[in-house]
Design an enzyme around this catalytic site. Structure first.
Site, PDB file in Angstrom:
ATOM      1  N   GLU A 105     -39.640  -6.474   2.659  1.00 31.14           N
ATOM      2  CA  GLU A 105     -40.516  -6.113   3.771  1.00 31.14           C
ATOM      3  C   GLU A 105     -41.787  -5.475   3.191  1.00 31.14           C
ATOM      4  O   GLU A 105     -41.719  -4.442   2.534  1.00 31.14           O
ATOM      5  CB  GLU A 105     -39.788  -5.111   4.662  1.00 31.14           C
ATOM      6  CG  GLU A 105     -40.532  -4.758   5.910  1.00 31.14           C
ATOM      7  CD  GLU A 105     -39.736  -3.806   6.788  1.00 31.14           C
ATOM      8  OE1 GLU A 105     -39.115  -2.873   6.266  1.00 31.14           O
ATOM      9  OE2 GLU A 105     -39.759  -4.008   8.014  1.00 31.14           O
ATOM     10  N   GLU A 141     -31.695   1.106  13.393  1.00 30.40           N
ATOM     11  CA  GLU A 141     -32.688   0.054  13.649  1.00 30.40           C
ATOM     12  C   GLU A 141     -33.581   0.030  12.417  1.00 30.40           C
ATOM     13  O   GLU A 141     -34.441   0.893  12.255  1.00 30.40           O
ATOM     14  CB  GLU A 141     -33.528   0.398  14.886  1.00 30.40           C
ATOM     15  CG  GLU A 141     -32.735   0.534  16.177  1.00 30.40           C
ATOM     16  CD  GLU A 141     -32.492  -0.789  16.860  1.00 30.40           C
ATOM     17  OE1 GLU A 141     -32.769  -1.843  16.248  1.00 30.40           O
ATOM     18  OE2 GLU A 141     -31.999  -0.779  17.997  1.00 30.40           O
ATOM     19  N   LYS A 148     -36.802  13.965  15.944  1.00 33.69           N
ATOM     20  CA  LYS A 148     -37.593  14.233  14.734  1.00 33.69           C
ATOM     21  C   LYS A 148     -38.532  13.052  14.559  1.00 33.69           C
ATOM     22  O   LYS A 148     -38.156  12.019  14.014  1.00 33.69           O
ATOM     23  CB  LYS A 148     -36.642  14.356  13.543  1.00 33.69           C
ATOM     24  CG  LYS A 148     -37.149  15.208  12.411  1.00 33.69           C
ATOM     25  CD  LYS A 148     -38.463  14.777  11.805  1.00 33.69           C
ATOM     26  CE  LYS A 148     -38.331  13.727  10.744  1.00 33.69           C
ATOM     27  NZ  LYS A 148     -39.662  13.289  10.241  1.00 33.69           N
ATOM     28  N   CYS A 186     -41.536  -3.743  12.757  1.00 34.14           N
ATOM     29  CA  CYS A 186     -40.238  -4.107  12.165  1.00 34.14           C
ATOM     30  C   CYS A 186     -39.967  -5.592  12.348  1.00 34.14           C
ATOM     31  O   CYS A 186     -39.428  -6.253  11.464  1.00 34.14           O
ATOM     32  CB  CYS A 186     -39.130  -3.281  12.780  1.00 34.14           C
ATOM     33  SG  CYS A 186     -39.105  -3.367  14.561  1.00 34.14           S
TER      34      CYS A 186
END
Ligand code: NAD
Length: 477
Positions: A379, A246, A171, A280
């Site tokens: 973040e 992750e 997906k 990331c």
């Protein structure tokens, strides 16, 4: 019009609904993808299961390796086409999009070579009993992929799962899935049997959720935000399905006064502007030994001022952000910085040719950011670097470990003993010394601790996560 790819065929969603595909460089729609439902996930899982119970389950490991190598060759032949797709879909400057296509080639090459090298063990036990272990695939694995590096994350996650003998239902993100759909077609051309790789597009809360909950999925690999990672883990926990997470990061670059700045400065800049900061492992915090703080900020300020942002096809230092809401998110952080009187050292510039409807953000260097401010804790996922000073090694480690994340860290020092001490004391999944990213090597295990997730992908280590261990004990007298 983009279609789902199930059992080596392009098929429309059962919903009959679509989602527009937007070019972040001008904010305009240029294609449509399927807004799939749980019913489409069910079809994909069914196709995958049939493949596993049929030809795929009987394929020798060496043959899986040959297929992956053929896929690597196909991707290399179509590298330019894939790079163009990802450039338009994600807003990636040309060099970055090309590098991502080549990274995908490397993932498939690496996992092609790994297929027949995944061995079990023999274990000394009681007299008259022989014990050994087999590494078995989970079965049908689910892969939920974000928009920032669709090709690379497909390569490391699906490549590892296939090498270990699984079949996959993928997906990709509703914001960027064109390259992934094309790679699935190339896999069919390379000879992958129908059902080995299936791609279903749509919104996360609709199809992503349905994938994580599907009883036919035996393992979920999720790459994305920590919040959605929690939802995935909760959904999978209902049926005790293993997950690899992750998630995000707030990775520090730690610069000591003895660092080689000619080496460090370009790497520090690249680590926060690559993919417009939407990485990331972006080096989004800069921790500098106090005696070097002012001179380093001056040099970095000059480097930031030289940076240019514009349409992906102009291949400048940065392209646009992925979507309007991501741009708003970065603006919100920067307006909080203003309210808190956090100084701006320097910014880059958006070029005049950039359409006003695109999602552009100039890279921004901030200094004296308090460690507990959200600019130093959360973040941002944009090109914003938050700098602060440290007094000594203990203070550097304390600041570096002072967020909920633990993905990566960069250490810049010529002192060999300090390099090892820091590498030990930093709470994260990977430490780069006098480098950052180390070329992104597909061979290197990758993942985080704390809110950056758990489990490892990339490298040989991923194959342990994509298998389950069976112990066989045979009593023979
Ligand atoms: P996201 O969590 O919003 O989406 C990731 C994927 O999850 C998408 O495919 C999305 O459709 C799907 N999703 C969303 N809601 C869902 C739900 N309720 N159930 C199931 N699936 C759902 O993340 P994003 O904005 O696409 O990506 C950015 C995030 O990904 C950042 O936090 C970044 O750090 C992280 N990331 C981590 C790594 C890593 O290796 N650690 C790599 C790339 C990106």
């Amino acid at each position: 019009m983009q279609l789902n790819y199930i059992a080596n065929a392009s098929v429309a969603s059962a919903s009959g609904r679509t989602i527009p595909v937007i070019d972040p460089s001008d904010g305009q729609p240029f294609d449509e993808l399927q807004r799939s439902t749980a019913q489409d996930i069910d079809s994909a899982v069914h196709a995958a299961r049939q493949c596993l119970d049929g030809v795929w389950g009987r394929l020798p490991a060496a043959e899986r390796g040959r297929l992956l190598m053929r896929l690597a060759e196909k991707v290399a032949q179509h590298g330019e086409e894939l790079a163009e797709l990802e450039q338009r879909d994600c807003g990636k400057p040309t060099r970055q999009a090309r590098a991502d296509a080549m990274a995908l080639v490397r993932y498939f090459e690496f996992y092609a070579g790994a297929c027949d090298k995944l061995h079990g063990q023999t274990i000394p036990y009681q007299d008259g009993t022989s014990v050994f272990t087999w590494r078995e695939p989970h079965g049908v694995t689910g892969h939920i992929v974000p928009w920032n590096y669709p090709m690379q994350i497909f390569g490391r996650s699906v490549g590892g799962a296939l090498a270990a003998g699984n079949v996959c239902v993928v997906k990709p993100s509703e914001d960027a899935c064109l390259s992934v759909l094309r790679v699935a077609e190339l896999a069919a051309d390379a000879g992958f049997p129908a059902g080995a790789i299936n791609v279903v597009t749509g919104y996360g809360h609709e199809v992503g959720d349905a994938l994580a909950r599907h009883p036919g999925i035996a393992h979920v690999s999720f790459t994305g935000s920590p919040g959605v990672g929690t939802l995935i883990q909760q959904a999978a926990a209902e049926r005790h399905c293993p997950v690899t997470l992750e998630l995000g990061g707030k990775s520090p670059q730690i610069v000591f006064a003895d660092a080689d700045l000619d080496q460090a400065i370009p790497a520090i800049v690249n680590a926060i502007v690559q993919n417009a900061g939407q990485t990331c492992s972006a080096g989004s915090r800069l921790l500098v030994e106090r005696s070097l703080y002012e001179p380093l900020l001056e040099r970095l300020g000059a480097a930031f001022e030289a940076l240019r942002v514009g349409p992906a096809s102009m291949d400048l230092d940065l392209g646009p952000l992925i979507r309007a809401s991501q741009q708003q998110r970065v603006w919100d952080f920067l307006s909080d910085a203003q309210v808190a009187h956090i100084p701006v050292v320097a910014t880059g510039r958006v070029v005049d040719e950039a359409p006003e409807t695109g999602y552009y953000q100039a890279p921004t260097l901030l200094c004296d950011v308090p460690v507990d401010h959200r600019l130093a804790q959360e973040e941002i996922f944009g090109p914003v670097l938050a700098a602060m000073a440290f007094d000594d090694e203990d203070h550097a480690v304390q600041l570096a470990n002072a967020t909920r994340f633990g993905l990566a860290a960069g250490v810049w020092t010529r002192d060999g003993a300090r390099q090892f001490r820091l590498a030990r004391r930093l709470k994260c999944g990977q430490v780069f010394v006098n480098d950052y990213g180390a070329g992104g090597g597909v061979e290197l295990p990758f993942g985080g601790v704390k809110s950056s997730g758990h489990g490892r992908e990339k490298g040989f280590e991923a194959l342990y996560g994509f298998t389950t261990l069976k112990t066989v004990a045979v009593r023979h007298g």
